[in-house]
Each structure stands twice: as C-alpha cells, then as structure tokens.
Design an enzyme around this catalytic site. Structure first.
Site, PDB file in Angstrom:
ATOM      1  N   SER A  42       0.831  -1.205   0.000  1.00 42.83           N
ATOM      2  CA  SER A  42       0.000   0.000   0.000  1.00 42.83           C
ATOM      3  C   SER A  42       0.869   1.261   0.000  1.00 42.83           C
ATOM      4  O   SER A  42       0.393   2.340  -0.321  1.00 42.83           O
ATOM      5  CB  SER A  42      -0.925   0.007   1.220  1.00 42.83           C
ATOM      6  OG  SER A  42      -0.159   0.002   2.407  1.00 42.83           O
ATOM      7  N   GLU A  43       2.137   1.124   0.320  1.00 43.48           N
ATOM      8  CA  GLU A  43       3.050   2.264   0.356  1.00 43.48           C
ATOM      9  C   GLU A  43       3.878   2.393  -0.925  1.00 43.48           C
ATOM     10  O   GLU A  43       4.835   3.164  -0.976  1.00 43.48           O
ATOM     11  CB  GLU A  43       3.983   2.159   1.559  1.00 43.48           C
ATOM     12  CG  GLU A  43       3.271   2.198   2.877  1.00 43.48           C
ATOM     13  CD  GLU A  43       2.536   3.494   3.173  1.00 43.48           C
ATOM     14  OE1 GLU A  43       2.670   4.469   2.405  1.00 43.48           O
ATOM     15  OE2 GLU A  43       1.812   3.536   4.171  1.00 43.48           O
TER      16      GLU A  43
ATOM     17  N   HIS B 169      10.417   0.911   5.963  1.00 44.53           N
ATOM     18  CA  HIS B 169       9.253   1.594   6.505  1.00 44.53           C
ATOM     19  C   HIS B 169       8.827   0.801   7.726  1.00 44.53           C
ATOM     20  O   HIS B 169       8.566  -0.383   7.633  1.00 44.53           O
ATOM     21  CB  HIS B 169       8.145   1.616   5.449  1.00 44.53           C
ATOM     22  CG  HIS B 169       6.836   2.118   5.952  1.00 44.53           C
ATOM     23  ND1 HIS B 169       5.708   2.099   5.185  1.00 44.53           N
ATOM     24  CD2 HIS B 169       6.444   2.652   7.136  1.00 44.53           C
ATOM     25  CE1 HIS B 169       4.693   2.586   5.872  1.00 44.53           C
ATOM     26  NE2 HIS B 169       5.122   2.922   7.054  1.00 44.53           N
TER      27      HIS B 169
ATOM     28  N   HIS C  99       7.009   0.829  11.991  1.00 46.06           N
ATOM     29  CA  HIS C  99       6.072   1.382  12.960  1.00 46.06           C
ATOM     30  C   HIS C  99       6.577   1.025  14.348  1.00 46.06           C
ATOM     31  O   HIS C  99       6.265  -0.044  14.859  1.00 46.06           O
ATOM     32  CB  HIS C  99       4.665   0.815  12.741  1.00 46.06           C
ATOM     33  CG  HIS C  99       4.143   1.064  11.375  1.00 46.06           C
ATOM     34  ND1 HIS C  99       3.364   2.154  11.072  1.00 46.06           N
ATOM     35  CD2 HIS C  99       4.306   0.384  10.207  1.00 46.06           C
ATOM     36  CE1 HIS C  99       3.061   2.140   9.790  1.00 46.06           C
ATOM     37  NE2 HIS C  99       3.626   1.073   9.247  1.00 46.06           N
TER      38      HIS C  99
ATOM     39  N   HIS D  61       1.955   8.025  11.835  1.00 48.56           N
ATOM     40  CA  HIS D  61       1.893   6.813  11.027  1.00 48.56           C
ATOM     41  C   HIS D  61       3.086   5.895  11.278  1.00 48.56           C
ATOM     42  O   HIS D  61       2.916   4.790  11.753  1.00 48.56           O
ATOM     43  CB  HIS D  61       1.805   7.178   9.548  1.00 48.56           C
ATOM     44  CG  HIS D  61       1.770   5.994   8.634  1.00 48.56           C
ATOM     45  ND1 HIS D  61       0.659   5.196   8.515  1.00 48.56           N
ATOM     46  CD2 HIS D  61       2.706   5.457   7.834  1.00 48.56           C
ATOM     47  CE1 HIS D  61       0.918   4.218   7.664  1.00 48.56           C
ATOM     48  NE2 HIS D  61       2.152   4.356   7.240  1.00 48.56           N
TER      49      HIS D  61
END
Length: 117
Positions: free
Chosen positions: A22-23, A42, A44, A90
């Site tokens: 999705s990124e 990426h 989190h 995010h």
C-alpha cells in the site's frame, strides 16, 4: 514487479504473485526524487514515534492516509534533506544506499530513543 505508477490517480501497475505494498506510491516517489537511494525501510515503532520530537527528527507537516498521493507529496516535501523521517501519526522511513545503511539508521535512532526514557 512494479512496472508503472500513476501518482495522480493513485494507480500501481504490477505483476507477480503478491499485491504491491500500500506504500508503493511513497516508495516510487522517493526512488524518483533520490536516485542514489536503493533501500527504503518503513516501520512502525511506537518508541521512535513517541521520542521523535525530543530527537528533533523531521516529520511530515500533515497527517495523510497511507497509500495516497497526499502522503507521497508530504514525504517529498522533506525527503531531500533527510535519510530518516517520521510520517506524522503513522510510522517512519529510513533511506540508504544499501539495506545495511538504511537498517543501521533505524538501530541508531532506536538507541537514541531508548536513552530518552
């Protein structure tokens, strides 16, 4: 394999066994803007996000939904000056010429975050 990206319409053209991330839009824009970058991590990590202000980490000016043109644009506004940044509310992006370089940046930031506890 991503073959084409239409940023305005948020369309990703790819072939393979799995759907693209999705990124993909964000990653595509980074690779276009920074040709020296070969690796993007990426993640989190709540600790990094919580301590980002204390560590003076660059952060996108606005919160944008993941997978959108708006998020890609927000990242592009600050990506030229930084190899590590926070996507507001995010996650983070770590960039490098190699996977090792991008990964080591995360470990460095994580270590700095832990010292803030």
């Amino acid at each position: 394999q991503v073959s084409k990206v239409n940023l305005q319409d948020e369309l990703v053209y790819a072939c393979g066994l799995r759907e693209p991330s999705s990124e993909t839009l964000v990653h595509y824009c980074i690779y276009q803007a920074r040709p020296e970058i070969n690796a993007i991590f990426h993640g989190h990590c709540q600790l990094i996000l919580d301590k980002a202000g204390e560590l003076n980490l660059p952060e996108t000016a606005v919160e944008s939904a993941y997978g959108t043109h708006e998020l890609a644009e927000a990242v592009l506004q600050i990506i030229n000056q930084h190899n590590f940044l926070i996507m507001k509310n995010h996650g983070f992006l770590s960039l490098g010429k190699t996977m090792q370089e991008a990964g080591n940046s995360i470990l460095t930031i994580l270590g700095r975050s832990e010292k803030c506890l």
